[in-house]
Design an enzyme around this catalytic site. Structure first.
Site, mmCIF file in Angstrom:
data_model
loop_
_atom_site.group_PDB
_atom_site.id
_atom_site.type_symbol
_atom_site.label_atom_id
_atom_site.label_comp_id
_atom_site.label_asym_id
_atom_site.label_seq_id
_atom_site.Cartn_x
_atom_site.Cartn_y
_atom_site.Cartn_z
ATOM 1 N N GLU A 98 37.727 -10.449 -22.332
ATOM 2 C CA GLU A 98 38.721 -11.433 -21.605
ATOM 3 C C GLU A 98 40.130 -11.541 -22.702
ATOM 4 O O GLU A 98 39.763 -11.456 -23.981
ATOM 5 C CB GLU A 98 38.138 -12.727 -21.515
ATOM 6 N N ASP A 102 40.984 -20.412 -21.289
ATOM 7 C CA ASP A 102 41.752 -21.716 -21.191
ATOM 8 C C ASP A 102 40.633 -22.767 -20.516
ATOM 9 O O ASP A 102 40.070 -23.507 -21.252
ATOM 10 C CB ASP A 102 42.925 -21.342 -20.254
ATOM 11 N N LYS A 130 41.722 -21.478 -26.136
ATOM 12 C CA LYS A 130 42.508 -22.606 -26.188
ATOM 13 C C LYS A 130 41.429 -23.981 -26.233
ATOM 14 O O LYS A 130 41.212 -24.479 -25.020
ATOM 15 C CB LYS A 130 43.445 -22.988 -25.193
ATOM 16 N N ARG A 164 53.749 -8.143 -20.885
ATOM 17 C CA ARG A 164 52.612 -7.408 -21.251
ATOM 18 C C ARG A 164 52.749 -6.593 -22.331
ATOM 19 O O ARG A 164 51.639 -6.388 -23.100
ATOM 20 C CB ARG A 164 51.663 -7.205 -20.170
HETATM 21 P P1 5GP Z 1 40.880 -20.234 -17.097
HETATM 22 O O1 5GP Z 1 40.042 -19.832 -16.103
HETATM 23 O O2 5GP Z 1 40.115 -20.080 -18.475
HETATM 24 O O3 5GP Z 1 41.524 -21.739 -17.264
HETATM 25 O O4 5GP Z 1 41.936 -19.230 -17.476
HETATM 26 C C1 5GP Z 1 42.179 -18.087 -17.755
HETATM 27 C C2 5GP Z 1 43.084 -17.216 -17.570
HETATM 28 O O5 5GP Z 1 44.256 -17.849 -17.254
HETATM 29 C C3 5GP Z 1 43.372 -15.978 -18.356
HETATM 30 O O6 5GP Z 1 42.575 -14.840 -18.032
HETATM 31 C C4 5GP Z 1 45.071 -15.757 -18.271
HETATM 32 O O7 5GP Z 1 45.264 -15.118 -17.107
HETATM 33 C C5 5GP Z 1 45.481 -17.408 -17.557
HETATM 34 N N1 5GP Z 1 46.064 -17.924 -19.036
HETATM 35 C C6 5GP Z 1 45.571 -18.948 -19.518
HETATM 36 N N2 5GP Z 1 46.129 -19.352 -20.684
HETATM 37 C C7 5GP Z 1 47.378 -18.659 -20.744
HETATM 38 C C8 5GP Z 1 48.432 -18.416 -21.345
HETATM 39 O O8 5GP Z 1 48.712 -19.124 -22.624
HETATM 40 N N3 5GP Z 1 49.270 -17.300 -21.463
HETATM 41 C C9 5GP Z 1 48.855 -16.453 -20.332
HETATM 42 N N4 5GP Z 1 49.671 -15.355 -19.921
HETATM 43 N N5 5GP Z 1 47.741 -16.689 -19.570
HETATM 44 C C10 5GP Z 1 46.953 -17.545 -19.696
#
Ligand code: 5GP
Length: 182
Positions: A98, A102, A130, A164
């Site tokens: 991955e 987040d 994070k 990207r």
């Molecule tokens: P989660 O489900 O863990 O909240 O989010 C994961 C997805 O959110 C990542 O695969 C990514 O696509 C997006 N994401 C989360 N934080 C960031 C960030 O700081 N920058 C970008 N570009 N995408 C993020």
């Protein structure tokens, strides 16, 4: 004000060194295993390509294309799977690759969905994490870098599908006098 990237948060040199270490660790951990490295596209494409070449054992490669909704709209973490794996993962050792974890909801959903296909094992390797933002506790075995709660772009990660291809990771910031162009 237009939003645009700012200073590098992880440089290309730091990234190269850390990915080499992760590759060594995975090579040692999976020496006798039937590894299938599953990239989560689009975000993980750059990290995946470098990580795969740092792993020095015979392994299979495969990819999932997913679209995650933003956390505000998406409290279940359900992701839309645009394209599924082409390989059977039953009885194999899976590492999900991955770009960033987040809230943790996307990885929780994907590990849950793939576990139903009876892999021998399943682990997660993420370039970035994070921890402050985590909503669900998901085990993440390999982490490149822990970063603060900032939105980052580059090295596979996008802002509205752009940036990207930036060769390093940068914090997406409000443009000020020091804002740099791509
Ligand atoms: P989660 O489900 O863990 O909240 O989010 C994961 C997805 O959110 C990542 O695969 C990514 O696509 C997006 N994401 C989360 N934080 C960031 C960030 O700081 N920058 C970008 N570009 N995408 C993020």
């Amino acid at each position: 004000m237009e939003r645009i990237f700012g200073r590098p948060i992880v440089t290309q040199e730091e990234m190269r060194a850390r990915i080499r270490e992760l590759g060594k660790q995975i090579t040692a951990d999976y020496a006798d295993k039937d590894l299938i490295l599953v990239g989560i596209l689009k975000g993980a494409y750059a990290f995946y390509a470098d990580l795969a070449r740092a792993i020095r054992i015979p392994m299979r490669v495969d990819f999932l294309v997913v679209t995650s909704y933003s956390s505000k709209e998406n409290t279940s973490g359900k992701v839309k799977m645009m394209s599924d794996l082409t390989e059977d993962i039953a009885g194999r050792d899976v590492i999900l690759v991955e770009d960033i974890v987040d809230s943790g909801l996307t990885i929780k959903y994907l590990t849950g969905a793939l576990s139903k296909r009876k892999p021998k094992s399943i682990r997660v390797c993420t370039l970035l994490s994070k921890p402050e933002r985590r909503k669900v506790n998901v085990p993440i075995h390999y982490v490149g870098f822990e970063i603060p709660n900032r939105y980052v772009v580059g090295y596979g990660l996008d802002y509205q599908q752009k940036y990207r291809n930036l060769p390093y990771l940068a914090v997406l910031d409000t443009v000020d006098d020091e804002g740099q162009g791509f």
